[in-house]
Write a protein that holds these residues in place. Sequence first.
Motif, PDB file in Angstrom:
ATOM      1  N   LEU A  12      35.605  63.916   8.262  1.00 26.12           N
ATOM      2  CA  LEU A  12      34.216  63.733   8.635  1.00 26.12           C
ATOM      3  C   LEU A  12      33.730  64.536   9.828  1.00 26.12           C
ATOM      4  CD1 LEU A  12      33.670  60.035   7.813  1.00 26.12           C
ATOM      5  CD2 LEU A  12      32.790  62.014   6.638  1.00 26.12           C
ATOM      6  N   LEU A  17      25.858  65.996   6.835  1.00 23.42           N
ATOM      7  CA  LEU A  17      25.239  65.306   5.718  1.00 23.42           C
ATOM      8  C   LEU A  17      23.740  65.222   5.921  1.00 23.42           C
ATOM      9  CD1 LEU A  17      25.507  63.487   3.167  1.00 23.42           C
ATOM     10  CD2 LEU A  17      25.677  61.570   4.740  1.00 23.42           C
ATOM     11  N   TRP A  78      32.488  58.192  10.551  1.00 18.83           N
ATOM     12  CA  TRP A  78      32.139  57.811   9.178  1.00 18.83           C
ATOM     13  C   TRP A  78      30.840  57.027   9.166  1.00 18.83           C
ATOM     14  CZ3 TRP A  78      30.822  53.873   6.028  1.00 18.83           C
ATOM     15  CH2 TRP A  78      30.987  54.049   4.658  1.00 18.83           C
ATOM     16  N   THR A  81      27.685  59.037  10.105  1.00 13.39           N
ATOM     17  CA  THR A  81      27.333  59.994   9.069  1.00 13.39           C
ATOM     18  C   THR A  81      26.794  59.290   7.831  1.00 13.39           C
ATOM     19  OG1 THR A  81      29.058  61.472   9.877  1.00 13.39           O
ATOM     20  CG2 THR A  81      28.177  61.947   7.705  1.00 13.39           C
ATOM     21  N   ALA A  82      27.424  58.196   7.441  1.00 12.88           N
ATOM     22  CA  ALA A  82      27.002  57.478   6.229  1.00 12.88           C
ATOM     23  C   ALA A  82      25.659  56.777   6.403  1.00 12.88           C
ATOM     24  CB  ALA A  82      28.069  56.462   5.825  1.00 12.88           C
ATOM     25  N   ALA A  84      22.567  57.039   6.792  1.00 16.29           N
ATOM     26  CA  ALA A  84      21.588  58.130   6.725  1.00 16.29           C
ATOM     27  C   ALA A  84      20.242  57.769   7.339  1.00 16.29           C
ATOM     28  CB  ALA A  84      21.402  58.575   5.278  1.00 16.29           C
ATOM     29  N   GLU A  94      23.918  54.897   0.371  1.00 14.70           N
ATOM     30  CA  GLU A  94      24.302  55.775   1.476  1.00 14.70           C
ATOM     31  C   GLU A  94      25.775  56.165   1.369  1.00 14.70           C
ATOM     32  OE1 GLU A  94      21.414  54.601   5.175  1.00 14.70           O
ATOM     33  OE2 GLU A  94      22.889  53.085   4.566  1.00 14.70           O
ATOM     34  N   LEU A  98      27.353  59.973   0.977  1.00 12.00           N
ATOM     35  CA  LEU A  98      28.394  60.542   1.826  1.00 12.00           C
ATOM     36  C   LEU A  98      29.535  61.110   0.995  1.00 12.00           C
ATOM     37  CD1 LEU A  98      29.831  61.047   4.526  1.00 12.00           C
ATOM     38  CD2 LEU A  98      30.664  58.704   4.391  1.00 12.00           C
TER      39      LEU A  98
END
Length: 136
Positions: A12, A17, A78, A81-82, A84, A94, A98
């Motif tokens: 990650l 993303l 994680w 980033t996930a 969103a 979401e 990812l």
Amino acid sequence: MFRPLFAALPLLPVLMLTATPSLAAEKIDPKIRAEFDKTDANKDGVLTRAEIDARVARMDVGKAKMPPGKAKAISGAWFNTADANHDGKVTPVEMQGLFRALASRYDTNHDGVVSLDERAAARAAVVGPAAGPTGR
């Protein structure tokens, strides 16, 4: 292919993303749904930072548990980033976004599958070559 899903977590830090609005109308892949459901400890339909922290802390790294500091850093990356829309929760949509982004980035031959060789190459690019069977 998204197998194993959480094995992609160490990658990650190199992932960029962007949210995909069209994902909301898409069906969640059954493998992603199964991973999501395993992680959603309180079964409320969203993943919290604490649930992600707990899931990553349980991960094995080779024959050992992941060091707590590394687990915390990976789960933080994680989650950030996930999530969103930055609402402090990760939905199945979401999570699917990812993992699709990860698969797309590391599927270097664009066949729709992240092979073991592609996974090893991506891991080596981030953390260096993996140790051989003897641990050397």
